[in-house]
Structures are given as C-alpha cells and as structure tokens.
Write a protein that holds these residues in place. Structure first.
Motif, PDB file in Angstrom:
ATOM      1  N   ARG A 188      29.833  49.729  44.042  1.00 24.55           N
ATOM      2  CA  ARG A 188      29.734  48.413  43.532  1.00 24.55           C
ATOM      3  C   ARG A 188      30.765  48.038  42.481  1.00 24.55           C
ATOM      4  O   ARG A 188      30.427  47.185  41.679  1.00 24.55           O
ATOM      5  CB  ARG A 188      28.536  47.833  43.108  1.00 24.55           C
ATOM      6  N   THR A 189      31.967  48.623  42.660  1.00 22.51           N
ATOM      7  CA  THR A 189      32.976  48.288  41.665  1.00 22.51           C
ATOM      8  C   THR A 189      34.456  47.962  42.345  1.00 22.51           C
ATOM      9  O   THR A 189      35.421  48.062  41.717  1.00 22.51           O
ATOM     10  CB  THR A 189      33.485  49.760  40.923  1.00 22.51           C
ATOM     11  N   LEU A 190      34.244  47.094  43.225  1.00 26.49           N
ATOM     12  CA  LEU A 190      35.667  46.558  43.818  1.00 26.49           C
ATOM     13  C   LEU A 190      36.107  45.578  42.898  1.00 26.49           C
ATOM     14  O   LEU A 190      37.355  45.343  43.110  1.00 26.49           O
ATOM     15  CB  LEU A 190      35.177  45.885  45.120  1.00 26.49           C
ATOM     16  N   ASP A 191      35.369  44.870  41.849  1.00 30.15           N
ATOM     17  CA  ASP A 191      35.859  44.071  40.738  1.00 30.15           C
ATOM     18  C   ASP A 191      36.963  45.013  39.970  1.00 30.15           C
ATOM     19  O   ASP A 191      37.585  44.330  39.150  1.00 30.15           O
ATOM     20  CB  ASP A 191      34.851  43.197  40.337  1.00 30.15           C
ATOM     21  N   GLU A 192      36.635  46.191  39.883  1.00 28.08           N
ATOM     22  CA  GLU A 192      37.481  46.960  38.968  1.00 28.08           C
ATOM     23  C   GLU A 192      38.617  47.905  39.683  1.00 28.08           C
ATOM     24  O   GLU A 192      39.225  48.910  39.312  1.00 28.08           O
ATOM     25  CB  GLU A 192      36.395  48.122  38.328  1.00 28.08           C
ATOM     26  N   ALA A 193      38.893  47.461  40.826  1.00 26.07           N
ATOM     27  CA  ALA A 193      39.504  48.234  41.912  1.00 26.07           C
ATOM     28  C   ALA A 193      41.088  47.770  42.160  1.00 26.07           C
ATOM     29  O   ALA A 193      41.868  48.300  42.663  1.00 26.07           O
ATOM     30  CB  ALA A 193      39.072  48.290  43.230  1.00 26.07           C
ATOM     31  N   LEU A 228      42.176  50.513  58.193  1.00 24.93           N
ATOM     32  CA  LEU A 228      41.423  49.329  58.169  1.00 24.93           C
ATOM     33  C   LEU A 228      40.880  49.453  56.657  1.00 24.93           C
ATOM     34  O   LEU A 228      40.553  48.205  56.314  1.00 24.93           O
ATOM     35  CB  LEU A 228      40.343  49.863  59.085  1.00 24.93           C
ATOM     36  N   ALA A 229      40.786  50.370  56.127  1.00 20.77           N
ATOM     37  CA  ALA A 229      40.299  50.443  54.571  1.00 20.77           C
ATOM     38  C   ALA A 229      41.433  49.583  53.719  1.00 20.77           C
ATOM     39  O   ALA A 229      40.857  48.812  52.905  1.00 20.77           O
ATOM     40  CB  ALA A 229      40.291  51.860  53.933  1.00 20.77           C
ATOM     41  N   ALA A 230      42.528  49.629  53.804  1.00 20.59           N
ATOM     42  CA  ALA A 230      43.501  49.003  53.325  1.00 20.59           C
ATOM     43  C   ALA A 230      43.469  47.809  53.749  1.00 20.59           C
ATOM     44  O   ALA A 230      43.516  46.647  52.619  1.00 20.59           O
ATOM     45  CB  ALA A 230      45.014  49.491  53.669  1.00 20.59           C
ATOM     46  N   ALA A 231      43.086  47.234  54.791  1.00 15.35           N
ATOM     47  CA  ALA A 231      42.731  45.781  55.228  1.00 15.35           C
ATOM     48  C   ALA A 231      41.724  45.242  54.560  1.00 15.35           C
ATOM     49  O   ALA A 231      41.676  44.219  54.029  1.00 15.35           O
ATOM     50  CB  ALA A 231      42.805  45.657  56.676  1.00 15.35           C
ATOM     51  N   ASN A 232      40.617  46.105  54.300  1.00 19.85           N
ATOM     52  CA  ASN A 232      39.430  45.755  53.757  1.00 19.85           C
ATOM     53  C   ASN A 232      39.694  45.266  52.192  1.00 19.85           C
ATOM     54  O   ASN A 232      39.284  44.363  51.410  1.00 19.85           O
ATOM     55  CB  ASN A 232      38.294  46.722  53.845  1.00 19.85           C
ATOM     56  N   PHE A 233      40.553  46.348  51.539  1.00 12.35           N
ATOM     57  CA  PHE A 233      40.955  45.969  50.026  1.00 12.35           C
ATOM     58  C   PHE A 233      41.576  45.091  49.998  1.00 12.35           C
ATOM     59  O   PHE A 233      41.570  43.813  49.111  1.00 12.35           O
ATOM     60  CB  PHE A 233      41.886  47.056  49.583  1.00 12.35           C
ATOM     61  N   ALA A 234      42.716  44.506  51.066  1.00 12.47           N
ATOM     62  CA  ALA A 234      43.588  43.324  51.165  1.00 12.47           C
ATOM     63  C   ALA A 234      42.655  42.044  51.037  1.00 12.47           C
ATOM     64  O   ALA A 234      42.950  40.753  50.530  1.00 12.47           O
ATOM     65  CB  ALA A 234      44.395  43.310  51.960  1.00 12.47           C
ATOM     66  N   ASP A 235      41.821  42.232  51.918  1.00 15.55           N
ATOM     67  CA  ASP A 235      40.718  41.091  52.124  1.00 15.55           C
ATOM     68  C   ASP A 235      40.091  40.552  50.682  1.00 15.55           C
ATOM     69  O   ASP A 235      40.028  39.501  50.324  1.00 15.55           O
ATOM     70  CB  ASP A 235      39.649  41.291  53.243  1.00 15.55           C
ATOM     71  N   TYR A 236      39.590  41.636  50.037  1.00 16.41           N
ATOM     72  CA  TYR A 236      38.994  41.570  48.823  1.00 16.41           C
ATOM     73  C   TYR A 236      39.738  40.938  47.946  1.00 16.41           C
ATOM     74  O   TYR A 236      39.190  40.073  47.122  1.00 16.41           O
ATOM     75  CB  TYR A 236      38.458  42.881  48.249  1.00 16.41           C
ATOM     76  N   PHE A 237      41.009  41.174  47.636  1.00 17.96           N
ATOM     77  CA  PHE A 237      42.045  40.673  46.796  1.00 17.96           C
ATOM     78  C   PHE A 237      42.643  39.430  47.048  1.00 17.96           C
ATOM     79  O   PHE A 237      43.708  39.191  46.589  1.00 17.96           O
ATOM     80  CB  PHE A 237      42.810  41.927  46.277  1.00 17.96           C
ATOM     81  N   GLN A 238      42.033  38.919  48.362  1.00 20.70           N
ATOM     82  CA  GLN A 238      42.710  37.693  48.852  1.00 20.70           C
ATOM     83  C   GLN A 238      44.346  37.665  49.236  1.00 20.70           C
ATOM     84  O   GLN A 238      44.806  36.909  49.121  1.00 20.70           O
ATOM     85  CB  GLN A 238      42.502  36.573  47.946  1.00 20.70           C
ATOM     86  N   ASP A 239      44.570  39.186  49.331  1.00 20.81           N
ATOM     87  CA  ASP A 239      46.011  39.324  50.173  1.00 20.81           C
ATOM     88  C   ASP A 239      46.115  39.296  51.381  1.00 20.81           C
ATOM     89  O   ASP A 239      46.174  40.050  52.184  1.00 20.81           O
ATOM     90  CB  ASP A 239      46.418  40.833  49.554  1.00 20.81           C
ATOM     91  N   LYS A 240      45.915  37.895  51.946  1.00 22.24           N
ATOM     92  CA  LYS A 240      45.634  37.535  53.359  1.00 22.24           C
ATOM     93  C   LYS A 240      46.715  38.269  54.223  1.00 22.24           C
ATOM     94  O   LYS A 240      46.425  38.714  55.335  1.00 22.24           O
ATOM     95  CB  LYS A 240      45.442  36.179  53.434  1.00 22.24           C
TER      96      LYS A 240
END
Length: 677
Positions: A398-403, A454-466
C-alpha cells in the motif's frame, strides 16, 4: 558437499557442510568475499583417551535449527568416549559476530579434562596471499587481517567475561607440505607461535573440567570487521554483555521476524507450516542488507566451473521478492528494487546478473550473434519480471503514493525498452532463456513481458499518465495475440517452448521440446489455468517430464544435460528440480475447482519436503536414483518457490471455505483480498 544450516544477519553469512564443518564465511556482503573460500575449518575435542574432529564417523550427529530461528541446534554423541555435545551457532543480528555455544556432557562417573579446539582456515578477500594472523595479548584472541578485512577468534568458559584461551597455534599452510595448525591439536598440545604471514591459519584451545555425570559450557566467537578498531570495539562489547546475550537476542529476533508473516498457517499441517517458516528464514539468510537476493552461496560449485552462484539474478530476485511481499516483508523487498534501479542500463534493461555490491556479475552471454552482429546479452524476462514484481510490491505494501521515483526511473525506462524490443508481429525480439542456454523467443519470456507491460500500464493508470497506460496495455495485448498465433502448435495441440530465427529462411522455427518453464502461461496471466490449451500443455509436461524412478519429481526439460547422470531420458528426462515440481503443484492449485482437488498439489509439496536435507535445506536438484542433493545447496529460488506455492494453496483453501460458508450463510458476502498474482 552440500551446504547445510546457513546462518547470517545480512552482512555475514556462514555455511556448514553436512558434517557440520564450517566451510563458507561471507563478509561484508552476503555472497561476496568468501573469507573461508570453501576451505575446511575444524572443530575438535580432546580427552585423555582419544581425540576427534566434528566430522569423525564415530560421532553421531543430529543437525537442525533451534525451533523457528537461524540458530543451529546440533546434538552429538560419542559413545566410546562417553561424551555428548550440544552446539548452537548464530550470527548476531546487531553486531557482525558469529557465536558458538558448546555444552559438553560427561557420561562417565569420574571428573574429566576436556579440551576444545576451534580452527580457522581463512583466505581473506577470497585468496590466500598476504594474510596475517597473530596472537593479541590484550584481547587474548587470534586476529587475522589483510587490508580492510579483520577477523578475531576468541573463547571463554561459562560465566567468564574474559577470553579463556588455554593455548593457541599459528602457522602457514598450503606450502612445503604443511597441512595447517589443526594437525597440531590432535596431540592436545599447541605450539604457541605468535604470528605468521602468507597463507596462514590458526587454532585456539579451551580447557574445561567436566564433573562426572555432569556438564560444562563453553563459548566461542568470531568478530568480523574492516579495521582493528572494529575488532577492539566489538570484542569489548561481546565480553561486556556476554555471548549468551547475543545468541538469545538473535533467537528472539527470528521468532519476531517470522511472526510478521501474514498467512494463517493454522490451515496447514504443523510440519508443513514449520517447513514454510524454515524456507522464509533460508531466503532471508541469503539476502544481503543492501538489496541483493543471492541465488546460492554454496562455494562447492566452484569445482565444476571456477565460478559460483553467488550473484543476484534479477529474475530469481523478482520471483523471490514477490513471495516475500506476499508475506509482508515490504521493508526488506524495497531494497531489492532500489538495487535494480541502480543497476538498470541506460537503454532500460537489466543485465544477466550482478554482484552483491551492485557491479555486473560474470556472464557467458555474448554481445555478438553467430554472424558477428551485435546482440544484447540479456534475458528479457529478468527486466520484465522486476516490473511485474514491483507493481505487486507497492500494491501489497500500500505504498503506491510513494512509487513516483520508481515509476520515473525504473518502470518507464524498462517498459519503453520492452515496447521497442519487439518485432512487427508483437513478439519480443530474441534473448536468452531463463535457463541461460538458448537464444530465441521463449514462452517464459513472452509471458513475462506481457505481465511486465501490464504492470507498467497499471502504474501509468495510477499516476494519471493516460497515454502511456493505453500504449503499454495495447503493447501487452499485441504480445498476447502474437503468442497465441505463433507459439501454439496445432499439430501438437499445445504451446511450444521457443521460436528460433532461421536466417536463411527468414522465419521462426518452433522448438517442440517440453519445458517445465512453460507454466508461465498461467502464472503470469497470459492465459488462465482453465484454458484448454494451457491444460493440454501442462498435461504434456507432467506426462513427459516426470522422473520415472522411485525418487520422482519433475525435470526441467527433455534430455536436460546439466549434471546429467543417465542417458536414459525416457525414464529420466532430467534430474528432478524442486522449482519445476512446485510449478506443477502451482498449476494444480490454480486449476482446482474444489478443496478436494488440492490433494495432489499437497502431495507435491510433501514430495519437496521429503527430499530436503534433515535440516530442511533444499538444493537446486536431486539425484534421480538416490535423491541426494545435486548442484548448489541451498538454492534460494527453491525455498521461495515453496513459500509461494504454499501461499497459493492457503489462498485457495480460504476461497473454497469462504464459498462454502457463503452458501450456508448468505449474509456473509465478503470477498478474499487478492494476493496479487
């Protein structure tokens, strides 16, 4: 000889052989600079009747660990001499100190004098040139040094805070037919030469009076440091608090560390739960405090190729880290990803392997192909799986905000590399396979790249890198489509292991060899385990790669040459590997439709346990006829795979029981938290 009973603290790692001889001492990194260099250090006992070393055939040994810890518990008995020994070793979790407790039991009626001998054969910096050992009169210890590597060897009787060396021997070895000072101990008299230089060793003696029918206690310790001041400081601290304090706090630490695991082990039989915990501890012992997760630290393998497994392979590390993250050890795994971020090439890929200090490791992957043209000496799955594991790391912690820094400096360059390292079909370009033997397009790699994108896409989703999120997901879908089109054989009705480029025909040629690594199809999410094509592939793997001897187990692939012991490949397609056998167990778990279907998977989990050393150590592979450990032991990946498969088993048991409970009580609609792939 297989390594057994590893103990360490992330800076120091000590290995014993199966006779309980001290063989490997790594410092200051786990896996880098073996200060013993596989040379045997002896421990012996003298009585008026006879002398014996710890590996004497007359000495009966029961070797294991003290409960759920990285403290050894070795019980010995010498019936003819009427002696019992209890030995407990640990590496302190606060200071870089190896501590040994010895309890001598006198099984005769009369009081006896017993002398204990601890011998060290060191090769500082991993070589035997220019070492010095001397007797320090203030410490009453032997001090070994070269450059910035210092070790001291000390001892004390129970209750005493002063060193209790009764005598010592210092000398040269490996020249002029000199065997070493350990030979000097066998008559119970040491020479007391004060200093030696070159290729040297040293032995200390501790004399005890042991009452008839009673026991006596002794302590030995080795301090590791980078200068004389380190040795002086830690030696004083050990004597101030007593070595018992160090061993006790180390034991307590490992109990507390295991308690951090998030799984309900009460759902397992007690012996399976204990083996699970043991595997977690072995993984931790082979993990350096600066992030490198070392494949194996068995220096005995050097006899085969003058190299070791003491490297950090990014693929091994990623899969091991994933298991640790699922257990909740996020602070530890975070260091692994920082290690990878520093090692990432400018172009966005990770190299073959790395030394524990972060420098590139040795490699046999060439930079040119058969035509002399440049190629990348990589295994692309190693890059992809680090990104895959990183996503689950931050999700579970639960550290995506630190990623954000990880996204900018690890995910983006690696994902961009993977999208560029493709051909027009969507398949990844050739690289080496996970077994490091073949250059081509491999199903394991293809599934890894799919999961990494897919993992990279998930990161991009989280950081609004659409835009990147859409792009990476589209590229992953291209990989999947290409795999289904080009890597599924209609004639075989299953997937193929690899594709190799035919330069003359300008086309890929399929490799129909069955390979246990094809399990990656479902494990990395390329296709579900329920897909008929996956089921057919896994069925063929089980039928053709199962070893048809009393030992059993699954080989890597048909006609595996590595440590091959027979050419009868119809019976023994390859030596049984723990990870391969456990991969099939993972498939059985993934495809199970009800709790009863999990029984075959548990049989393979127990197969793994039954072929471990008595201490619970898993090698890389076992002999197909004797079941003896082969290649390196322990292999960190073997233990991490056991951990992950048990985690999958527990998750599926909980799911089935939740579903059953849900049918009985419709008021409970809670879902299990996903464990992350």
């Amino acid at each position: 000889m297989a390594r057994d009973l590893p103990i360490g603290n992330g800076n120091v790692l000590v290995n014993f052989d199966t006779n309980y001889n001290l063989r490997d001492m790594y410092f200051p990194y786990v896996g880098q600079e073996n200060q013993a260099l596989d040379h045997l250090s002896h421990f012996g006992v003298w009585t008026a009747e006879d002398f014996f070393w710890i590996d004497n055939p007359e000495l009966k040994r029961e070797a294991g660990y003290l409960n759920e810890s990285l403290v050894t518990n070795v019980k010995c008995a010498h019936e003819r001499l009427g002696l019992g020994l209890l030995i407990r070793d640990g590496v302190d979790v606060q200071e870089d100190v190896f501590v040994r407790k010895v309890v001598i039991e006198n099984r005769r009626k009369e009081e006896r004098t017993v002398k204990l001998y601890f011998h060290l054969d060191l090769h500082l910096y991993g070589n035997g040139v220019g070492d010095t050992v001397y007797y320090d009169p203030e410490l009453k210890s032997l001090v070994f040094y070269k450059g910035h590597r210092y070790l001291s060897l000390s001892c004390s009787a129970a209750g005493g805070k002063e060193a209790g060396i009764s005598s010592f021997a210092i000398g040269q070895k490996e020249m002029n037919h000199l065997q070493g000072t350990w030979k000097d101990a066998e008559d119970g008299k040491l020479g007391r030469h004060p200093i030696a230089q070159g290729s040297v060793d040293g032995t200390i003696e501790l004399e005890l009076r042991v009452p008839g029918g009673g026991s006596a206690e002794a302590w030995f310790w080795i301090v590791f440091g980078k200068n004389a001041a380190d040795i002086q400081r830690v030696e004083k601290e050990v004597r101030r608090v007593h070595p018992h304090t160090l061993l006790q706090r180390t034991y307590n630490h490992w109990l507390q560390w295991l308690a951090m695991d998030r799984h309900d082990l009460k759902l397992l039989e007690p012996d399976v739960a204990l083996f699970y915990k043991r595997s977690l501890l072995i993984v931790r012992a082979n993990t350096d405090n600066r992030g490198a997760i070392i494949a194996a630290n068995d220096s005995d393998i050097m006899k085969f190729n003058k190299d070791t497994y003491s490297y950090m392979w990014p693929r091994d590390g990623a899969l091991i880290t994933h298991a640790l993250d699922r257990s909740g050890y996020h602070a530890l795994t975070k260091r692994f990803f920082q290690f990878c971020k520093k090692g990432l090439a400018t172009e966005g890929y990770l190299l073959h392997k790395y030394n524990p200090d972060g420098s590139p490791g040795s490699s046999w992957h060439p930079w040119i192909d058969v035509r002399g043209e440049k190629q990348l000496p990589i295994q692309e799955d190693e890059t992809a799986l680090v990104i895959y594991a990183l996503w689950h790391h931050h999700k579970l912690a639960r550290t995506l905000d630190e990623a954000r820094d990880d996204y900018d400096h690890l995910v983006l360059p690696a994902a961009d590399f993977m999208t560029k390292y493709q051909d027009a079909s969507g398949l990844p370009l050739p690289s080496y396979d996970l077994w490091e033997e073949r250059y081509g397009v491999h199903l394991f790699t293809v599934a890894s790249v799919y999961a990494g994108l897919l993992a990279a896409a998930n990161f991009a989703d989280y950081f609004q890198d659409k835009a990147r999120a859409v792009y990476y997901r589209d590229q992953a879908e291209k990989v999947k489509t290409a795999a289904e089109k080009y890597m599924y054989s209609e004639s075989e009705q299953r997937f193929v292991r690899s594709l190799y480029w035919n330069y003359d025909q300008k086309t890929y040629e399929p490799d129909l060899t069955l390979d246990a690594s094809m399990y990656a199809l479902f494990d990395f999410g390329l296709l579900p385990a329920s897909d008929p094509r996956v089921a057919a592939t896994m069925k063929a793997i089980r039928e053709k790669l199962w070893v048809q001897t009393e030992v059993g187990g699954l080989g890597r692939y048909s006609n595996d040459y590595y440590h091959q012991v027979t050419k009868d490949v119809s019976r023994v397609p390859g030596n049984p590997w723990f990870i391969c056998t456990l991969w099939y167990a993972e498939y059985l778990i993934a495809s199970a439709a009800r709790e009863q279907d999990l029984a075959p998977a548990m049989e393979l989990i127990r197969w793994t346990m039954s072929h471990a050393l008595p201490s619970g150590i898993l090698a890389e592979q076992v002999h197909p006829f004797t079941g003896e450990p082969m290649s390196v032991s322990p292999l960190t990946w073997s233990h991490a795979t056991f951990v992950k498969v048990v985690q999958e088993y527990l998750a599926k048991v909980k799911l089935f029981r939740h579903q059953k409970h849900g049918r009985e009580d419709q008021s409970d609609e809670r879902l299990l938290e996903p464990m992350g792939g």
